[in-house]
Design a protein around this motif. Structure first.
Motif, PDB file in Angstrom:
ATOM      1  N   GLU A  51       5.736  -0.936  13.873  1.00  0.00           N
ATOM      2  CA  GLU A  51       5.792   0.273  13.058  1.00  0.00           C
ATOM      3  C   GLU A  51       7.239   0.709  12.834  1.00  0.00           C
ATOM      4  N   ARG A  52       8.071   0.603  13.868  1.00  0.00           N
ATOM      5  CA  ARG A  52       9.474   0.981  13.750  1.00  0.00           C
ATOM      6  C   ARG A  52      10.182   0.082  12.732  1.00  0.00           C
ATOM      7  N   TRP A  84       0.803  -1.223   0.000  1.00  0.00           N
ATOM      8  CA  TRP A  84       0.000   0.000   0.000  1.00  0.00           C
ATOM      9  C   TRP A  84       0.836   1.273   0.000  1.00  0.00           C
ATOM     10  N   TRP A  85       2.020   1.247   0.616  1.00  0.00           N
ATOM     11  CA  TRP A  85       2.784   2.495   0.743  1.00  0.00           C
ATOM     12  C   TRP A  85       3.383   2.972  -0.569  1.00  0.00           C
ATOM     13  N   MET A  86       3.270   2.171  -1.644  1.00  0.00           N
ATOM     14  CA  MET A  86       3.716   2.649  -2.946  1.00  0.00           C
ATOM     15  C   MET A  86       2.747   3.664  -3.551  1.00  0.00           C
ATOM     16  N   GLU A  87       1.549   3.776  -2.988  1.00  0.00           N
ATOM     17  CA  GLU A  87       0.583   4.780  -3.445  1.00  0.00           C
ATOM     18  C   GLU A  87       0.797   6.059  -2.639  1.00  0.00           C
ATOM     19  N   GLU A  88       1.181   7.139  -3.320  1.00  0.00           N
ATOM     20  CA  GLU A  88       1.544   8.379  -2.626  1.00  0.00           C
ATOM     21  C   GLU A  88       0.378   9.039  -1.910  1.00  0.00           C
ATOM     22  N   ALA A  89      -0.858   8.713  -2.300  1.00  0.00           N
ATOM     23  CA  ALA A  89      -2.021   9.318  -1.649  1.00  0.00           C
ATOM     24  C   ALA A  89      -2.305   8.714  -0.271  1.00  0.00           C
ATOM     25  N   TYR A  90      -1.683   7.568   0.047  1.00  0.00           N
ATOM     26  CA  TYR A  90      -1.973   6.895   1.306  1.00  0.00           C
ATOM     27  C   TYR A  90      -1.121   7.467   2.432  1.00  0.00           C
ATOM     28  N   VAL A  91      -1.526   8.663   2.877  1.00  0.00           N
ATOM     29  CA  VAL A  91      -0.890   9.343   4.006  1.00  0.00           C
ATOM     30  C   VAL A  91      -1.992   9.967   4.870  1.00  0.00           C
ATOM     31  N   ALA A  92      -1.643  10.274   6.118  1.00  0.00           N
ATOM     32  CA  ALA A  92      -2.576  10.921   7.039  1.00  0.00           C
ATOM     33  C   ALA A  92      -1.766  11.809   7.981  1.00  0.00           C
ATOM     34  N   ALA A  93      -2.413  12.339   9.007  1.00  0.00           N
ATOM     35  CA  ALA A  93      -1.696  13.171   9.976  1.00  0.00           C
ATOM     36  C   ALA A  93      -0.542  12.377  10.572  1.00  0.00           C
ATOM     37  N   PRO A  94       0.629  13.007  10.722  1.00  0.00           N
ATOM     38  CA  PRO A  94       1.796  12.275  11.235  1.00  0.00           C
ATOM     39  C   PRO A  94       1.582  11.772  12.651  1.00  0.00           C
ATOM     40  N   VAL A  95       2.176  10.653  12.950  1.00  0.00           N
ATOM     41  CA  VAL A  95       2.094  10.068  14.277  1.00  0.00           C
ATOM     42  C   VAL A  95       2.992  10.852  15.224  1.00  0.00           C
ATOM     43  N   LEU A 112       9.190   4.150   5.606  1.00  0.00           N
ATOM     44  CA  LEU A 112       7.883   4.780   5.797  1.00  0.00           C
ATOM     45  C   LEU A 112       8.018   6.052   6.631  1.00  0.00           C
ATOM     46  N   THR A 113       7.237   7.060   6.264  1.00  0.00           N
ATOM     47  CA  THR A 113       7.214   8.320   6.994  1.00  0.00           C
ATOM     48  C   THR A 113       6.200   8.259   8.122  1.00  0.00           C
ATOM     49  N   THR A 114       6.236   9.256   9.005  1.00  0.00           N
ATOM     50  CA  THR A 114       5.246   9.310  10.092  1.00  0.00           C
ATOM     51  C   THR A 114       3.840   9.532   9.532  1.00  0.00           C
ATOM     52  N   GLU A 115       3.728  10.186   8.366  1.00  0.00           N
ATOM     53  CA  GLU A 115       2.415  10.362   7.725  1.00  0.00           C
ATOM     54  C   GLU A 115       1.869   9.017   7.234  1.00  0.00           C
ATOM     55  N   GLN A 116       2.746   8.162   6.725  1.00  0.00           N
ATOM     56  CA  GLN A 116       2.302   6.827   6.296  1.00  0.00           C
ATOM     57  C   GLN A 116       1.947   5.948   7.494  1.00  0.00           C
ATOM     58  N   ILE A 117       2.704   6.062   8.574  1.00  0.00           N
ATOM     59  CA  ILE A 117       2.353   5.323   9.791  1.00  0.00           C
ATOM     60  C   ILE A 117       1.008   5.805  10.327  1.00  0.00           C
TER      61      ILE A 117
END
Length: 506
Positions: free
Chosen positions: A258-259, A239-250, A267-272
């Motif tokens: 997750e780590r 799923w993380w290959m889709e750039e739209a799949y982000v949200a508010a950072p953790v 993965l970025t904190t937005e993806q997490i």
């Protein structure tokens, strides 16, 4: 314009004619990467916000185009753009070569209509000179468009169409969401494969839908074996290959899992943050709908009646039978031993070349161990003979026959033809009766045994059927479309009768 001078950025689209289209086709064949440029220049789609824009390849689509082969299978998370890309790719191939037939197969009629609307937009957004010239259509009904100047055709059908692919020779074949095809998906896929031209291109793609069924088996087969390379290229897109799949950072500390994902895949904190949202929305189905690896995504299904991990673990551990007979239909792991008591459990069928399988399980009563298994299309008379022979071989074993349907005929043959007296009776009536009341208990017992005592079972056929035995609409249980449950039901009958015999002796 020759193929060596093709440049879409400099070319005036008012000059389109048939020769130019064929030249573009040769250019893309000679330089496959140029298809990405052609798609962005010529094709338009609607994005997630409903805005019409050029088909510019995203990261997943670029990766597929780089790695694809002649035969491809794609395992992916939801809404990664593969269906759109393959539709666009095959549309370009269809309109730039002579005598091409492209067929796209969707899981439902509604999905097929949606894909065809997308292909219709491809055509509608082409230059008017093309629409009125070399790409004028002679037919553009629901699911089909024909280009007589090229003698080429594009079709979109549903997997439920019994005639999909029949009598055709297909150059480009796209099978979409195969894990959700209705009916006997394996037979449908086999028919479509038979229609594919020897040098044709094929893409099978799907999100996972349980560790069973046609797509799961195709994915497993498309693995390079020692010394033998598979013809099918496997593509996995998390799923993380889709750039739209982000949200508010953790904020704060990441969990251990997750780590690990962040370190391994960047993965970025937005993806997490997006992943945590999936946990709330999808719960146990997150791993299936938004795949992170090519193993756990198949196992994360709520439909299988049994603990999939336990079944998979036992499948990995079982050994080959010590003896096979009847062309492999009869498999033996444990031969009869003096002093042991055995039970022969029978799930009958109508027989015939295309009918259901009959199944026989030989079980050691004391331990419950599976000793032998028969799965074959047999008529009731032959099944009675074979079952009696096995029972005699295993020390005069008790025969428990499911008396539903054809079972009554087999019981009659056991009595009148085979003269076999040791037949299980239930409430004074010969045979075991499977009902809506007794079946849940039989299935539950098998589920418990698979977790608590998996060592009791040796058959790959049996364990494979456990993997494809699911809960359906209305709570009914049975094999998924195209799979069988004969070995499983024979074993469930045998274990239920064994439990009853043991309880009587206490």
């Amino acid at each position: 314009m020759g193929v060596d001078r093709w440049d879409l950025d400099e070319w005036d689209q008012d000059e389109w004619d048939l020769d130019e289209l064929l030249s573009l086709g040769r250019w893309m064949d000679a330089r496959p990467a140029e298809l990405i440029t052609a798609a962005e220049s010529l094709l338009k789609v609607r994005d997630r916000e409903g805005v019409e824009r050029p088909l510019k390849a995203n990261a997943v689509q670029m990766a597929f185009e780089r790695e694809r082969g002649q035969q491809n299978i794609v395992l992916k998370a939801r809404q990664m753009g593969i269906t759109t890309w393959v539709a666009g790719r095959f549309f370009l191939k269809t309109i730039t070569a002579r005598g091409v037939l492209t067929v796209q197969v969707a899981q439902t009629r509604e999905a097929a209509e949606g894909i065809f609307r997308m292909v219709q937009r491809f055509w509608e957004c082409l230059p008017t000179e093309l629409q009125e010239g070399p790409l004028r259509r002679s037919k553009a009904n629901a699911g089909q468009m024909c280009f007589p100047a090229l003698d080429s055709e594009f079709r979109v059908v549903s997997a439920g169409d019994e005639n999909a692919g029949r009598g055709l020779t297909v150059q480009y074949l796209h099978c979409s969401e195969v894990s959700r095809w209705p009916g006997d998906a394996g037979a449908t896929l086999a028919g479509l494969r038979a229609a594919l031209a020897p040098r044709g291109e094929m893409v099978m793609e799907s999100t996972p839908n349980g560790a069973y069924g046609c797509f799961y088996e195709e994915w497993g087969r498309a693995v390079s074996k020692t010394g033998v390379a598979s013809d099918v290229v496997r593509h996995f897109f998390p799923w993380w290959m889709e750039e739209a799949y982000v949200a508010a950072p953790v904020a704060g500390e990441l969990r251990e899992e997750e780590r690990r994902l962040a370190l391994t895949h960047g993965l970025t904190t937005e993806q997490i943050g997006f992943r945590r949202g999936l946990e709330i929305s999808y719960r146990g189905m997150r791993s299936q709908e938004f795949a992170e690896d090519a193993e756990s995504c198949f196992k994360a299904t709520g439909e299988c009646c049994f603990e999939v991990e336990a079944v998979e673990a036992r499948l990995a551990a079982v050994s080959e039978p010590i003896e096979v007979r009847r062309g492999g239909a009869l498999q033996i792991w444990l031969p009869p031993l003096a002093g042991k008591e055995y039970l022969v459990a029978v799930d009958t069928a109508g027989g015939g070349a295309d009918g259901d399988f009959a199944a026989v399980q030989v079980i050691e009563v004391g331990s419950g161990l599976q000793c032998a298994e028969l799965q074959q299309r047999l008529g009731t008379l032959e099944l009675a003979r074979v079952s009696a022979e096995l029972a005699k071989e295993y020390g005069g074993a008790l025969i428990a026959v499911e008396r539903n349907n054809h079972g009554a005929g087999m019981l009659a043959y056991l009595d009148s033809v085979e003269r076999y007296a040791r037949v299980y009776e239930q409430m004074g009536v010969a045979g075991w009766l499977t009902t809506a009341g007794s079946k849940p208990g039989m299935v539950s017992r098998m589920g418990a045994l698979l977790v608590e005592s998996p060592w009791m079972f040796f058959s790959r056929r049996l364990l494979g059927e456990c993997r494809t035995f699911v809960t359906m609409a209305g709570g009914r249980t049975g094999a998924v479309n195209g799979a069988h449950d004969d070995c499983l039901m024979a074993m469930a009958i045998g274990q239920a009768v064994r439990a009853e015999l043991v309880a009587r002796r206490r």
